[in-house]
Design a protein around this motif. Structure first.
Motif, short mmCIF file in Angstrom:
data_model
loop_
_atom_site.label_atom_id
_atom_site.label_comp_id
_atom_site.label_asym_id
_atom_site.label_seq_id
_atom_site.Cartn_x
_atom_site.Cartn_y
_atom_site.Cartn_z
N UNK A 355 0.75 -1.13 -0.11
CA UNK A 355 -0.05 -0.07 0.00
C UNK A 355 0.58 1.35 -0.01
N UNK A 356 1.95 1.34 0.70
CA UNK A 356 2.72 2.57 0.81
C UNK A 356 4.34 2.20 1.02
N UNK A 367 1.99 6.33 -2.00
CA UNK A 367 1.19 5.34 -2.01
C UNK A 367 1.51 4.40 -3.29
N UNK A 368 1.33 3.16 -2.96
CA UNK A 368 1.10 2.00 -4.03
C UNK A 368 2.52 2.18 -4.76
N UNK A 369 3.43 2.00 -4.28
CA UNK A 369 5.06 2.21 -4.89
C UNK A 369 5.00 0.93 -6.03
N UNK A 370 4.34 -0.32 -5.72
CA UNK A 370 4.60 -1.51 -6.34
C UNK A 370 5.85 -2.24 -6.06
N UNK A 376 14.37 -0.05 1.97
CA UNK A 376 13.11 0.81 2.00
C UNK A 376 12.02 0.03 3.24
N UNK A 377 11.22 1.13 3.69
CA UNK A 377 10.48 0.99 4.76
C UNK A 377 8.90 1.02 4.23
N UNK A 378 8.10 0.15 4.51
CA UNK A 378 6.75 0.67 3.90
C UNK A 378 5.92 -0.75 4.52
N UNK A 379 4.52 -0.54 3.98
CA UNK A 379 3.48 -1.42 4.40
C UNK A 379 3.15 -2.47 3.23
N UNK A 380 2.90 -3.51 3.96
CA UNK A 380 2.50 -4.96 2.99
C UNK A 380 1.40 -5.66 3.55
#
Length: 439
Positions: A355-356, A367-370, A376-380
């Motif tokens: 999502x981000x 948002x939605x980096x793919x 990298x730090x993000x949400x999955x």
């Protein structure tokens, strides 16, 4: 405080696990070397081995790899153990180069305190913000901002105050519960072990004094007991023909004989009939002890199951949403098939969505980096092939965390932290992929 909490406090609170972090050349290894040297924790032959032209190079006390010595930077996490009359320390010196940010996740994952160094000449930089973000994500209770190389800015109070204000504001926005700022010169020894004669405007503790006195919380009253089963013990001896024990290291909380427990993910309930610890029977055991639990009922239990108090059983789910730090060189993409390791259990999984990704400059989500690249730090969002009992990382750093692993070669891809308590999903039809991954 109960009698049990008092016993745990006296056996665990005298050890502090800490990690250092900071940008390249901020002086992390020199600070660690100064701590070891000035606290008399370095043997004479060790000191002699790093002495050049009559002056010890303190950074070499931690930079042990040949590549580290040749390049003059820390590459791998270096663990050091030292003690003072007041406390024992387990210290992880982590790399500062952006290429090795993932190594900080390893060093800080079990830390109760993180020392983040800043070069007084450069102030707060992107890598400083990245390290603060990781400390916040890993729920490290205490953060020390060590403003280093104060000797190179004339020990100016205004320089220290500006850096401390900027960093504290950023860390507070991230949710870091406590920041202690200390002006130091690791090379000269100012405010590391001994108070500085050059900064009479500073009235706070030295680095070592703070490390010796910072509270280390081991509050069992707020821990939910968890035992990931590592091994099922069946000795097949004439003396104990019916012995069946479930061994593992207690990840959180405490277990007591007679307590009602539930085995997850099956959901079967029973009671603890006995607890074996180091070859003897005990009535109670707590984290981080390695024990064998004996249960009243004969239940089908195997490696990877989780034993929990029935009143505190977490929900099981196949859908996990988490914050992650990607550590592999190969990017993590939507649709990536992985293995998810949670405690002692490993299951197949698929990355359903990213999502981000966190933008560290202003903490805004991209948002939605793919995909997520290294560091990298993000949400999955992840779908697992089997239900898992997961806690929120805020409640338990052990059972609220997981690893994503490449099924082809076993490489660790991502370190994950469950962002919130997951609820059991509605029953759904399994999705079977062409390659046989039943998700």
């Amino acid at each position: 405080m109960t009698a049990l909490e008092t016993r745990v406090a006296t056996t665990t609170a005298d050890t502090l696990r800490l990690a250092t972090a900071g940008s390249v050349d901020d002086g992390k290894s020199t600070l660690v070397g100064r701590l070891l040297h000035d606290s008399k924790s370095v043997l004479a032959d060790q000191l002699e081995s790093v002495t050049r032209h009559g002056t010890p190079d303190l950074a070499l006390l931690t930079d042990g790899l040949r590549a580290e010595r040749e390049q003059g930077i820390t590459i791998d996490v270096a663990y050091r153990y030292f003690a003072t009359p007041r406390r024992r320390f387990i210290l992880a010196d982590t790399p500062g180069h952006v290429q090795y940010t993932r190594n900080m996740v390893t060093g800080a994952s079990t830390a109760e305190l993180t020392v983040i160094l800043v070069d007084a000449r450069n102030g707060v930089v992107e890598q400083t913000r990245r390290h603060a973000a990781i400390a916040a994500l890993l729920r490290v209770p205490h953060v020390v901002l060590a403003v280093n190389k104060m000797d190179l800015v004339g020990y100016a109070e205004s320089v220290f105050a500006a850096i401390a204000e900027e960093f504290t504001a950023y860390a507070t926005e991230l949710g870091v519960p406590e920041v202690t700022a200390i002006p130091i010169s690791a090379l000269e020894g100012d405010n590391v072990v001994e108070p500085s004669a050059h900064m009479d405007w500073y009235g706070g503790p030295t680095v070592l004094e703070h490390l010796e006195t910072v509270p280390v919380a081991h509050d069992l009253a707020h821990c939910q007991a968890r035992l990931p089963v590592q091994y099922v013990i069946r000795p097949q001896s004439a003396e104990h023909p019916d012995y069946r024990g479930y061994a593992g290291q207690i990840a959180a909380g405490a277990f007591r004989v007679g307590e009602s427990v539930t085995v997850l993910p099956s959901g079967r309930a029973t009671r603890i009939a006995g607890i074996d610890l180091l070859g003897r029977s005990v009535d109670v055991a707590w984290t981080p002890q390695s024990v064998t639990l004996l249960l009243e009922d004969d239940i089908d239990i195997s490696r990877g199951d989780l034993i929990v108090p029935s009143k505190d059983a977490p929900p099981t789910t196949q859908d996990i949403e988490a914050t992650v730090c990607h550590v592999a060189d190969e990017p993590l993409r939507v649709g990536h098939r992985v293995l998810l390791k949670h405690g002692t259990r490993t299951v197949k999984a698929i990355v359903k969505d990213i999502p981000s990704r966190l933008t560290l400059d202003d903490l805004s989500p991209h948002p939605h980096p793919g995909q997520l690249a290294a560091n990298d730090i993000g949400r999955v969002k992840i779908r697992t092939a089997e239900p898992l009992p997961v806690d929120s990382y805020a409640d338990s750093r052990r059972t609220g965390s997981f690893l994503l692993i490449d099924p082809a070669d076993g490489t660790t891809l991502t370190a994950g932290m469950v962002g919130a308590s997951c609820t059991a999903p509605e029953p759904v039809r399994n999705e079977t992929t062409d390659d046989g991954w039943d998700l």
